[in-house]
Design a protein around this motif. Structure first.
Motif, PDB file in Angstrom:
ATOM      1  N   GLY A 192      46.978 -27.443  49.690  1.00 42.27           N
ATOM      2  CA  GLY A 192      48.417 -27.257  49.812  1.00 42.27           C
ATOM      3  C   GLY A 192      48.972 -26.201  48.885  1.00 42.27           C
ATOM      4  O   GLY A 192      48.342 -25.812  47.894  1.00 42.27           O
ATOM      5  N   GLY A 193      50.185 -25.760  49.175  1.00 41.17           N
ATOM      6  CA  GLY A 193      50.852 -24.748  48.372  1.00 41.17           C
ATOM      7  C   GLY A 193      51.462 -25.326  47.108  1.00 41.17           C
ATOM      8  O   GLY A 193      51.449 -26.542  46.878  1.00 41.17           O
ATOM      9  N   SER A 194      52.057 -24.458  46.289  1.00 44.27           N
ATOM     10  CA  SER A 194      52.610 -24.865  45.005  1.00 44.27           C
ATOM     11  C   SER A 194      54.130 -24.779  44.942  1.00 44.27           C
ATOM     12  O   SER A 194      54.719 -25.009  43.889  1.00 44.27           O
ATOM     13  CB  SER A 194      52.014 -24.009  43.881  1.00 44.27           C
ATOM     14  OG  SER A 194      52.323 -22.639  44.094  1.00 44.27           O
ATOM     15  N   ALA A 195      54.782 -24.467  46.057  1.00 45.92           N
ATOM     16  CA  ALA A 195      56.237 -24.288  46.056  1.00 45.92           C
ATOM     17  C   ALA A 195      56.968 -25.592  45.743  1.00 45.92           C
ATOM     18  O   ALA A 195      56.558 -26.677  46.171  1.00 45.92           O
ATOM     19  CB  ALA A 195      56.698 -23.764  47.410  1.00 45.92           C
ATOM     20  N   GLN A 196      58.069 -25.482  45.003  1.00 52.62           N
ATOM     21  CA  GLN A 196      58.853 -26.669  44.656  1.00 52.62           C
ATOM     22  C   GLN A 196      59.660 -27.194  45.843  1.00 52.62           C
ATOM     23  O   GLN A 196      60.179 -28.312  45.790  1.00 52.62           O
ATOM     24  CB  GLN A 196      59.784 -26.373  43.481  1.00 52.62           C
ATOM     25  CG  GLN A 196      59.068 -26.264  42.156  1.00 52.62           C
ATOM     26  CD  GLN A 196      60.006 -26.360  40.966  1.00 52.62           C
ATOM     27  OE1 GLN A 196      61.060 -26.975  41.024  1.00 52.62           O
ATOM     28  NE2 GLN A 196      59.615 -25.730  39.866  1.00 52.62           N
ATOM     29  N   THR A 197      59.781 -26.425  46.896  1.00 54.39           N
ATOM     30  CA  THR A 197      60.466 -26.908  48.093  1.00 54.39           C
ATOM     31  C   THR A 197      59.711 -28.064  48.743  1.00 54.39           C
ATOM     32  O   THR A 197      60.292 -28.849  49.494  1.00 54.39           O
ATOM     33  CB  THR A 197      60.622 -25.773  49.115  1.00 54.39           C
ATOM     34  OG1 THR A 197      59.350 -25.144  49.318  1.00 54.39           O
ATOM     35  CG2 THR A 197      61.627 -24.737  48.626  1.00 54.39           C
ATOM     36  N   ILE A 198      58.412 -28.161  48.457  1.00 52.94           N
ATOM     37  CA  ILE A 198      57.577 -29.253  48.961  1.00 52.94           C
ATOM     38  C   ILE A 198      57.754 -30.459  48.049  1.00 52.94           C
ATOM     39  O   ILE A 198      57.689 -30.340  46.824  1.00 52.94           O
ATOM     40  CB  ILE A 198      56.098 -28.820  48.988  1.00 52.94           C
ATOM     41  CG1 ILE A 198      55.917 -27.577  49.874  1.00 52.94           C
ATOM     42  CG2 ILE A 198      55.207 -29.955  49.462  1.00 52.94           C
ATOM     43  CD1 ILE A 198      54.549 -26.942  49.748  1.00 52.94           C
ATOM     44  N   SER A 199      57.937 -31.627  48.608  1.00 53.84           N
ATOM     45  CA  SER A 199      58.243 -32.812  47.808  1.00 53.84           C
ATOM     46  C   SER A 199      57.173 -33.115  46.771  1.00 53.84           C
ATOM     47  O   SER A 199      57.488 -33.507  45.636  1.00 53.84           O
ATOM     48  CB  SER A 199      58.461 -34.026  48.711  1.00 53.84           C
ATOM     49  OG  SER A 199      57.294 -34.355  49.428  1.00 53.84           O
ATOM     50  N   ARG A 200      55.910 -32.958  47.131  1.00 55.13           N
ATOM     51  CA  ARG A 200      54.811 -33.231  46.193  1.00 55.13           C
ATOM     52  C   ARG A 200      54.983 -32.451  44.894  1.00 55.13           C
ATOM     53  O   ARG A 200      54.692 -32.959  43.803  1.00 55.13           O
ATOM     54  CB  ARG A 200      53.474 -32.873  46.865  1.00 55.13           C
ATOM     55  CG  ARG A 200      52.281 -32.780  45.940  1.00 55.13           C
ATOM     56  CD  ARG A 200      51.014 -32.470  46.722  1.00 55.13           C
ATOM     57  NE  ARG A 200      51.162 -31.316  47.594  1.00 55.13           N
ATOM     58  CZ  ARG A 200      50.986 -30.051  47.208  1.00 55.13           C
ATOM     59  NH1 ARG A 200      50.685 -29.770  45.952  1.00 55.13           N
ATOM     60  NH2 ARG A 200      51.118 -29.048  48.080  1.00 55.13           N
ATOM     61  N   ASN A 201      55.463 -31.233  45.000  1.00 55.61           N
ATOM     62  CA  ASN A 201      55.661 -30.388  43.827  1.00 55.61           C
ATOM     63  C   ASN A 201      57.056 -30.515  43.233  1.00 55.61           C
ATOM     64  O   ASN A 201      57.216 -30.653  42.022  1.00 55.61           O
ATOM     65  CB  ASN A 201      55.411 -28.916  44.207  1.00 55.61           C
ATOM     66  CG  ASN A 201      53.992 -28.652  44.618  1.00 55.61           C
ATOM     67  OD1 ASN A 201      53.050 -29.071  43.960  1.00 55.61           O
ATOM     68  ND2 ASN A 201      53.826 -27.948  45.735  1.00 55.61           N
ATOM     69  N   GLY A 202      58.074 -30.439  44.088  1.00 57.34           N
ATOM     70  CA  GLY A 202      59.445 -30.420  43.606  1.00 57.34           C
ATOM     71  C   GLY A 202      59.855 -31.684  42.887  1.00 57.34           C
ATOM     72  O   GLY A 202      60.518 -31.637  41.846  1.00 57.34           O
ATOM     73  N   LEU A 203      59.447 -32.839  43.419  1.00 59.91           N
ATOM     74  CA  LEU A 203      59.828 -34.105  42.802  1.00 59.91           C
ATOM     75  C   LEU A 203      59.108 -34.314  41.475  1.00 59.91           C
ATOM     76  O   LEU A 203      59.666 -34.895  40.539  1.00 59.91           O
ATOM     77  CB  LEU A 203      59.541 -35.267  43.754  1.00 59.91           C
ATOM     78  CG  LEU A 203      60.631 -35.586  44.780  1.00 59.91           C
ATOM     79  CD1 LEU A 203      60.989 -34.391  45.644  1.00 59.91           C
ATOM     80  CD2 LEU A 203      60.202 -36.760  45.654  1.00 59.91           C
ATOM     81  N   ALA A 204      57.864 -33.834  41.403  1.00 60.41           N
ATOM     82  CA  ALA A 204      57.121 -33.924  40.149  1.00 60.41           C
ATOM     83  C   ALA A 204      57.733 -33.029  39.086  1.00 60.41           C
ATOM     84  O   ALA A 204      57.859 -33.415  37.916  1.00 60.41           O
ATOM     85  CB  ALA A 204      55.657 -33.549  40.390  1.00 60.41           C
ATOM     86  N   ALA A 205      58.140 -31.820  39.475  1.00 56.74           N
ATOM     87  CA  ALA A 205      58.709 -30.868  38.520  1.00 56.74           C
ATOM     88  C   ALA A 205      60.114 -31.259  38.097  1.00 56.74           C
ATOM     89  O   ALA A 205      60.461 -31.209  36.911  1.00 56.74           O
ATOM     90  CB  ALA A 205      58.698 -29.469  39.121  1.00 56.74           C
ATOM     91  N   GLU A 206      60.960 -31.647  39.051  1.00 57.78           N
ATOM     92  CA  GLU A 206      62.362 -31.917  38.748  1.00 57.78           C
ATOM     93  C   GLU A 206      62.591 -33.269  38.100  1.00 57.78           C
ATOM     94  O   GLU A 206      63.399 -33.390  37.158  1.00 57.78           O
ATOM     95  CB  GLU A 206      63.194 -31.824  40.028  1.00 57.78           C
ATOM     96  CG  GLU A 206      64.674 -32.056  39.815  1.00 57.78           C
ATOM     97  CD  GLU A 206      65.517 -31.839  41.060  1.00 57.78           C
ATOM     98  OE1 GLU A 206      66.741 -32.070  40.996  1.00 57.78           O
ATOM     99  OE2 GLU A 206      64.949 -31.430  42.100  1.00 57.78           O
ATOM    100  N   TYR A 207      61.898 -34.301  38.580  1.00 61.46           N
ATOM    101  CA  TYR A 207      62.175 -35.657  38.125  1.00 61.46           C
ATOM    102  C   TYR A 207      61.054 -36.264  37.272  1.00 61.46           C
ATOM    103  O   TYR A 207      61.216 -37.369  36.752  1.00 61.46           O
ATOM    104  CB  TYR A 207      62.413 -36.579  39.322  1.00 61.46           C
ATOM    105  CG  TYR A 207      63.532 -36.156  40.226  1.00 61.46           C
ATOM    106  CD1 TYR A 207      64.865 -36.194  39.793  1.00 61.46           C
ATOM    107  CD2 TYR A 207      63.288 -35.728  41.527  1.00 61.46           C
ATOM    108  CE1 TYR A 207      65.902 -35.820  40.633  1.00 61.46           C
ATOM    109  CE2 TYR A 207      64.317 -35.348  42.373  1.00 61.46           C
ATOM    110  CZ  TYR A 207      65.629 -35.397  41.923  1.00 61.46           C
ATOM    111  OH  TYR A 207      66.656 -35.015  42.752  1.00 61.46           O
ATOM    112  N   GLY A 208      59.936 -35.593  37.148  1.00 63.52           N
ATOM    113  CA  GLY A 208      58.818 -36.154  36.401  1.00 63.52           C
ATOM    114  C   GLY A 208      58.121 -37.289  37.120  1.00 63.52           C
ATOM    115  O   GLY A 208      57.529 -38.171  36.489  1.00 63.52           O
ATOM    116  N   ILE A 209      58.181 -37.284  38.452  1.00 58.69           N
ATOM    117  CA  ILE A 209      57.511 -38.309  39.259  1.00 58.69           C
ATOM    118  C   ILE A 209      56.064 -37.893  39.487  1.00 58.69           C
ATOM    119  O   ILE A 209      55.796 -36.759  39.875  1.00 58.69           O
ATOM    120  CB  ILE A 209      58.214 -38.491  40.613  1.00 58.69           C
ATOM    121  CG1 ILE A 209      59.683 -38.880  40.409  1.00 58.69           C
ATOM    122  CG2 ILE A 209      57.501 -39.535  41.464  1.00 58.69           C
ATOM    123  CD1 ILE A 209      60.499 -38.869  41.691  1.00 58.69           C
TER     124      ILE A 209
END
Length: 350
Positions: free
Chosen positions: A266-283
């Motif tokens: 998979g890609g690394s873009a924050q638009t993808i939930s796997r990445n964005g939620l981990a980066a923004e919310y620490g999930i």
């Protein structure tokens, strides 16, 4: 021209079926060959066993009426004004919270069927359920893309195999690419009324992939693929916990006769939930992709109903294993070294 019915030699993860899963009407996997699952056979698309939106809501409301543990909440609306539901179990601030998110893509249906089975399970009074709910807060958002799952969209599905389900929401937007701008009502509601409100520690985002995904270049067809957040802005501790969650799921699924997982590229873009939620919310997030889709404009992505049983159970297995590992703390000792050698997915489709 839209194909109303697909009867094709889809080289699928199919089995000789010999039993039914009690209470679901879905077929379970039976015999395997000497080298693992027997991936072959012909299939016909039938959607009768899948929950329509109305059936899903009816089942959720019935469980909510019967279960003291379950709290059913409407957290938003879709483009077409369908309610979005969240099943909640336990809200003890001292316990870790996990979110299971399904059907961001409306044609990826069996993830929701698995989630409904887990909601039913957690609504029971079993000893294991009690242990889980005493130690874990559970959030289940079944079917984010309720309009796409109904095929009720503002664009044509003429080129789709069965014309019943689509990846996109009613505005023809991929919800799993809308986790930064949050322009769509579904993703906006998820962020404001679930993620920001309940602040989960873990999330498994359940999806489907094409039918011909293989374990690297081995030619072996897989039953699914997994991946942790790969964005550079994700905290290293969050990423490590994601890898541990992946280890729990990997070991549980691989222990089944039909389970074979690859590493999703998979890609690394924050638009993808796997990445964005981990980066923004620490999930700590984990992507779980399961084999085949209910509908697509590519025939080699579509898997008929014969595989429903074991794929639903793969989702259930992953979710239950995660809950047990969080409840007893064993997730902390999960060995993540398998990630270093897990082959990436390849695709042998047309």
């Amino acid at each position: 021209m839209k194909k109303k019915l697909l009867t094709a030699a889809v080289t699928g993860a199919l089995f000789t079926f010999g039993s039914f899963y009690a209470g679901t009407g879905t077929i379970l996997a039976g015999d395997n060959g000497p080298n693992g699952p027997n991936y072959n056979g012909n299939e016909t698309i039938k959607n009768e066993r899948l929950h329509s939106y109305e059936e899903m809501v009816s089942d959720l409301e019935k469980l909510d009426q019967r279960s003291e543990a379950l709290q059913l909440e409407v957290y938003g609306e879709s483009v077409k004004k369908r309610d979005l539901y969240l099943a909640k179990f336990g809200m003890n601030e001292d316990n870790p919270t996990i979110l299971f998110l399904t059907q961001q893509h409306g044609n990826e249906t069996l993830t929701t069927e698995g989630a409904l089975e887990v909601i039913k399970y957690l609504s029971s009074n079993g000893k294991n359920v009690k242990e889980i709910l005493e130690n874990v807060n559970v959030l289940i958002a079944p079917r984010l893309n309720v309009d796409g799952a109904e095929g009720d969209v503002n664009f044509s599905l003429e080129d789709y195999v069965s014309g019943t389900h689509t990846r996109y929401n009613a505005n023809e937007v991929d919800l799993n690419r809308d986790h930064v701008d949050r322009n769509q009502p579904e993703t906006k509601a998820l962020h404001e009324n679930v993620l920001q409100k309940y602040q989960p520690d873990y999330m498994i985002d359940l999806h489907h992939q094409g039918t011909q995904t293989t374990l690297g270049d081995t030619g072996e067809l897989v039953s699914g693929s997994i991946l942790y957040p790969t964005n550079d802005e994700v905290d290293s501790v969050v990423r490590e916990q994601s890898k541990k969650l992946g280890a729990v799921v990997y070991n549980a699924v691989e222990s089944k006769g039909y389970g074979l997982l690859s590493k999703y590229p998979g890609g690394s873009a924050q638009t993808i939930s796997r990445n964005g939620l981990a980066a923004e919310y620490g999930i700590s997030t984990l992507l779980l992709e399961m084999r085949g889709m209910a509908d697509h404009y590519r025939e080699d992505y579509v898997l008929g109903q014969k595989s429903n049983g074991y794929l639903i159970q793969q989702a259930v297995t992953a979710m239950k294993a995660s809950l047990n590992a969080l409840a007893d703390g064993s997730i902390e000792s999960a060995d993540t070294s398998f990630w270093d050698t897990l082959p990436e997915s390849n695709y042998d489709g047309e």
